[in-house]
Design an enzyme around this catalytic site. Sequence first.
Site, short mmCIF file in Angstrom:
data_model
loop_
_atom_site.label_atom_id
_atom_site.label_comp_id
_atom_site.label_asym_id
_atom_site.label_seq_id
_atom_site.Cartn_x
_atom_site.Cartn_y
_atom_site.Cartn_z
N HIS A 106 29.82 45.09 40.79
CA HIS A 106 28.75 43.75 40.10
C HIS A 106 27.59 45.03 39.72
CE1 HIS A 106 30.47 40.09 42.46
NE2 HIS A 106 31.62 40.85 42.37
N SER A 163 32.18 43.68 35.35
CA SER A 163 33.84 44.23 34.46
C SER A 163 33.27 44.34 32.97
CB SER A 163 34.66 42.87 34.11
OG SER A 163 34.34 42.52 35.79
N LYS A 209 41.43 31.43 37.58
CA LYS A 209 42.26 31.74 36.59
C LYS A 209 43.27 33.00 38.09
CE LYS A 209 43.04 34.21 32.67
NZ LYS A 209 42.29 35.05 30.91
N ASP A 210 42.32 33.11 38.40
CA ASP A 210 42.27 34.69 39.66
C ASP A 210 43.61 33.68 40.21
OD1 ASP A 210 41.61 36.37 39.39
OD2 ASP A 210 39.65 36.92 40.46
N GLU A 263 58.77 56.30 50.49
CA GLU A 263 59.33 55.11 49.87
C GLU A 263 59.39 55.14 48.55
OE1 GLU A 263 60.23 53.81 51.74
OE2 GLU A 263 59.15 52.28 52.19
#
Lengths: 214, 405
Positions: free
Chosen positions: B207, B211, B234-235, B278
């Site tokens: 923040h 972005s 959207k998320d 894994e």
Amino acid sequence: MNHFRLWALFASLACTMNGTALAAGDKDAILQRGAHVATEVCNACHSLKYLKYSDFLKLGFTKQQVDVMRGDRNMGDPLIAQMAPGDALTAFGIVPPDLSLMAKAREGGVGYIDSMITGFYTAANGNTDNHVFPGIKMPDILGISQADPASRKALLVKAKDVSTFLGWAADPMAEARENLGYAVMAYVFVLTVLLYLLKRKIWGRLEWSTPGLH
Amino acid sequence: MKKMIAWIDARFPLTHFIKHELTDYPTPRNLSYWWGFGFLAGFVLVIQLVTGIFLAMHYKADSNLAFDSVQHIMRDVNYGWLIRYLHSTGASAFFAVIYIHMARTLYYGSYRRPRELLWWTGQGLLLLMMATAFMGYLLPWGQMSYWGATVITNLFSATPIIGDQIVIWLRGGFAVDDPTLTRFFSMHYLFPFLISAAAVIHLIALHTVRSSNPSGLNFADKDNIPFHPYFTIKDLFGLGVFMLVYFGIVFFDPELVIDVTNNIPANPMQTPADIVPEWYFLPFYAILRAVPDLIGGVVAMALSVLIFAALPYLDRSRISGGAIYRPVYRTMFYVFIVDIFVLGYVGAHPPESDLKVVGEVATAIYFSTFLLLPFLSRWEEGYLLKIGLPVEVMEMTQKEIEEAR
């Protein structure tokens, strides 16, 4: 991790949709026959310690039938081997492994168990050996290496029954899981479609003033 | 209600925080779905925390009881199978989401100035996650749990002079045993709190610098839009798609991400034919094995994870927009991604003749990508400036060059 398993998953989903999967009644019958083989044959030497006698009630056995299967053991007792581990060690040179998770503990699962117990043959030197597990210490308990073609067929069915049962024993919640899964997937799918439509509606309010940003 | 919020706001910046950091938080409008994976990682973290807390209520951290207690969860606890499969599949989902999140950062050059700290806090999160996953994998006390922990703790014997002491200290004994299990359980419960705190720090860094976006351009205010409702919806749609895949595995093939060997109880007297980690550790495991001697292998493996931190300095290009306007960088990105898959394949199989060579070549390609980047990126910048770029990109790049002086 295993491509084959992914394809098998799609194939089994496709089969379910085509209605070629076994009807519930057939499946219970196979599991019940397999349970008999497991308790009467396998359990002589192998434990199935994560199963309790009361678990058989889930396969459609009546309480009276389970009473016969458990003998003088209690309803809540685990299926420990009839033969004491020390005796097994003397007889076979190894304590036979627990079978309750076997269908999950080998690559190939139920199919592996089926191939293994039907994989016995008489070698050139007269000894019995196994195609899938050469040098195995377990005897040919179903007698498949000695069977004539007619009785062999019945033994193959028996092997299929017991390996199917061991598949259930390793994952008794599979049916409940898949049933819940269909409901969850349907719910999430509808939700996702609605979210997409809502997303388009909300983003439709925007004016794209700067060209080339799409 | 209004009065109550006013009362809080006079004492705590509640409305201010929600407005500035959530609802009105200015976000570039052109963020693609590739920018949604950070949100998904947060979602999986919450799933892991919640399911983990419930699993711990029924799990027994005791080498004689651990394996049985997992079966108790699977068979006797109400919806125990669901809680456990959500958690075991969630671990894989976490890494899948984070690796895509990192690949996006690489492709779009989001690690570049001024986002170095954002990138490094992310690196710290990855290391914490890896440690948490590794320790959690011991808890079911299966064969692969036991031998995986044995192999990985043994790597610390590569430490000069005090190597053997460190291994004993980590295990709480000469071999992996009950003390190892109890301490791993304790740490596995502690680390998620560190991850949560590190995630908050990661978000504070985000923040501050805001972005990045696919174009690489700095947007004027008119091109930023409020986070809510545009990116919340959207998320959430992205989350729906994610859940279809995640629940598909949880309900229809949950053992897909569990090695069959781990359904056999741990047995210190019997080494499995093949010790395989894994899937999310496979590329690093392949690098470990590609170097013939232990110390070299451990250094190479550690470096293969840590070297990402150097990217802001290794990438010397000032062309904005990540790989979009940079054909050389773009090619390197795709070669690198393919290389990681090759390493993953090599890591999953026994290192025999041909595959051993493939692993060595793939390891060489892995590191040369990083080592060549400083030279290729600067050369590429000069070349692109000479042949010309779109006007806005050219302006941004000139600005970057000015600012970097």
